[in-house]
Motif scaffolding. Structure first.
Motif, mmCIF file in Angstrom:
data_model
loop_
_atom_site.group_PDB
_atom_site.id
_atom_site.type_symbol
_atom_site.label_atom_id
_atom_site.label_comp_id
_atom_site.label_asym_id
_atom_site.label_seq_id
_atom_site.Cartn_x
_atom_site.Cartn_y
_atom_site.Cartn_z
ATOM 1 N N ASN A 96 19.325 6.131 46.483
ATOM 2 C CA ASN A 96 18.272 7.281 45.501
ATOM 3 C C ASN A 96 18.005 8.298 47.028
ATOM 4 O O ASN A 96 16.696 7.904 47.703
ATOM 5 C CB ASN A 96 17.866 6.527 44.602
ATOM 6 C CG ASN A 96 16.178 7.612 44.214
ATOM 7 O OD1 ASN A 96 16.324 8.835 44.512
ATOM 8 N ND2 ASN A 96 15.476 7.270 42.942
ATOM 9 N N PRO A 147 13.085 11.134 38.820
ATOM 10 C CA PRO A 147 14.366 10.289 39.447
ATOM 11 C C PRO A 147 13.533 9.439 40.809
ATOM 12 O O PRO A 147 14.821 9.320 41.149
ATOM 13 C CB PRO A 147 15.066 11.605 39.815
ATOM 14 C CG PRO A 147 13.967 12.469 40.271
ATOM 15 C CD PRO A 147 13.416 12.429 40.119
ATOM 16 N N CYS A 148 12.692 8.470 40.793
ATOM 17 C CA CYS A 148 12.539 8.070 42.018
ATOM 18 C C CYS A 148 11.863 7.084 41.054
ATOM 19 O O CYS A 148 10.542 7.290 40.334
ATOM 20 C CB CYS A 148 11.652 8.537 43.144
ATOM 21 S SG CYS A 148 12.540 9.760 43.766
ATOM 22 N N ALA A 208 14.172 9.367 46.569
ATOM 23 C CA ALA A 208 13.259 8.751 46.752
ATOM 24 C C ALA A 208 11.829 8.644 48.039
ATOM 25 O O ALA A 208 12.518 8.984 49.330
ATOM 26 C CB ALA A 208 13.602 7.406 47.001
ATOM 27 N N GLU A 259 19.130 0.493 47.761
ATOM 28 C CA GLU A 259 18.804 1.322 47.364
ATOM 29 C C GLU A 259 18.178 3.127 47.810
ATOM 30 O O GLU A 259 18.505 3.540 46.786
ATOM 31 C CB GLU A 259 17.672 0.619 47.187
ATOM 32 C CG GLU A 259 17.859 -0.774 45.784
ATOM 33 C CD GLU A 259 16.721 -1.496 45.458
ATOM 34 O OE1 GLU A 259 16.545 -1.990 44.406
ATOM 35 O OE2 GLU A 259 15.486 -1.565 46.449
ATOM 36 N N LYS A 260 17.449 3.228 48.801
ATOM 37 C CA LYS A 260 17.319 4.417 49.264
ATOM 38 C C LYS A 260 18.864 5.145 49.497
ATOM 39 O O LYS A 260 18.781 6.391 49.247
ATOM 40 C CB LYS A 260 16.438 3.553 51.014
ATOM 41 C CG LYS A 260 15.356 3.436 51.027
ATOM 42 C CD LYS A 260 14.963 2.375 52.256
ATOM 43 C CE LYS A 260 13.599 2.286 52.522
ATOM 44 N NZ LYS A 260 13.393 1.619 53.513
ATOM 45 N N THR A 293 9.029 4.654 49.186
ATOM 46 C CA THR A 293 10.261 4.068 49.603
ATOM 47 C C THR A 293 9.850 2.237 49.730
ATOM 48 O O THR A 293 11.159 1.817 50.317
ATOM 49 C CB THR A 293 10.714 4.599 50.153
ATOM 50 O OG1 THR A 293 10.783 4.515 51.789
ATOM 51 C CG2 THR A 293 11.193 5.950 49.924
#
Length: 282
Positions: A259, A225-226, A262, A255-256, A248
């Motif tokens: 998710n 999922p990353c 990540a 975006e971090k 990351t």
């Protein structure tokens, strides 16, 4: 379908250097950009962090149990209780702009260590064999020396140069190209080999680990999922857990936030076991 589970939401900038420690029954890994040594204990499901004094990138184990670490200052033994590093050598001490990246202990007790130009600016890296008999250059003009592991019988070394996307195999004192990665497959990063001889390759820009036969045929994909998937290694009491690091480093703050996993450490339960790491003997 194999389902990855995040076991440590560490938010690493660039997770790397996975190494299962049979004696301590724990997993070591590093955050290169965060300058952190991580330890994960699957018995307690707890991860701990040890701050390092400078950049670190890869790990190996000495036969006496000590942990050797690749750093911005060279190769050294690290005291995991306090983060102190005792530097012992550097194969490129006089080459400005280069640093160590990945490494692996060999069946004969030597260490194979690769270098790169910081930021992968040029093909100035190399791969070295470091043993009691000295330092031998095994490959020159690499960009990002990456993804090293041995076949189960110890006869073949697999090695990735990430920027050109080439997977090499070293056997009988000769190099040959096993696979060339392109846009359809993605950019290769770290790799490991299981006890049946299958290669598992982290694809850095596709959120995947792929399975590949020793002949270079892709047979399976594990989706993470990353997007940034950096390395993989087998561990656990039965060596049937595939651990995967992520990063990351190229993500925006938005975006971090979108998710939060990540940069985490993931575990995937596998049907076939991996193999124990070889020990350094110098």
């Amino acid at each position: 379908m194999k389902k990855p589970v995040c076991v440590d939401a560490a938010k690493a900038g660039c997770g790397e250097g996975l190494l299962w420690d049979v004696r301590r029954a724990c997993l070591w890994w590093v955050d290169i950009s965060g300058e952190v040594l991580h330890r994960f204990d699957p018995a307690t499901n707890e991860g701990t962090q040890i701050k390092m004094p400078y950049l670190i990138s890869a790990l190996a184990l000495h036969e006496d149990g000590r942990l050797i670490i690749a750093t911005a200052q060279g190769l050294g033994f690290v005291d995991e209780s306090n983060g102190k590093i005792d530097i012992v050598m550097h194969p490129e001490r006089d080459i400005s702009g280069n640093r160590l990246n990945d490494m692996v202990a060999a069946p004969d007790g030597c260490l194979w260590a690769g270098t790169m130009s910081e930021g992968a600016k040029a093909a100035t890296g190399a791969l070295y064999r470091i043993g009691l008999d000295g330092v031998e250059t095994m490959m020159e003009r690499t960009t990002i020396s990456n993804g090293m592991d041995w076949s189960p019988d110890g006869s073949n070394l697999y090695f990735i140069d990430s920027v050109p996307g080439v997977l090499y195999v070293y056997s009988d004192h000769e190099w040959r190209v096993l696979f060339r990665f392109d846009e359809t497959v993605g950019r290769p990063d770290g790799l490991c080999v299981d006890s049946a001889g299958m290669l598992w390759v982290a694809i850095c820009d596709r959120g995947q680990v792929i399975a590949m036969t020793p002949q270079g045929e892709i047979t399976e994909r594990i989706d993470l999922p990353c997007e940034i998937v950096t390395n993989c290694a087998f561990g656990g009491s039965d060596l049937k857990t595939l651990y995967v690091t992520t990063g990351t480093f190229s993500m925006s703050e938005a975006e971090k936030l979108a998710n939060p996993l990540a940069g985490g450490l993931f575990a995937v339960e596998m049907e076939v076991a991996g193999k124990a790491a070889h020990y350094l003997k110098w």
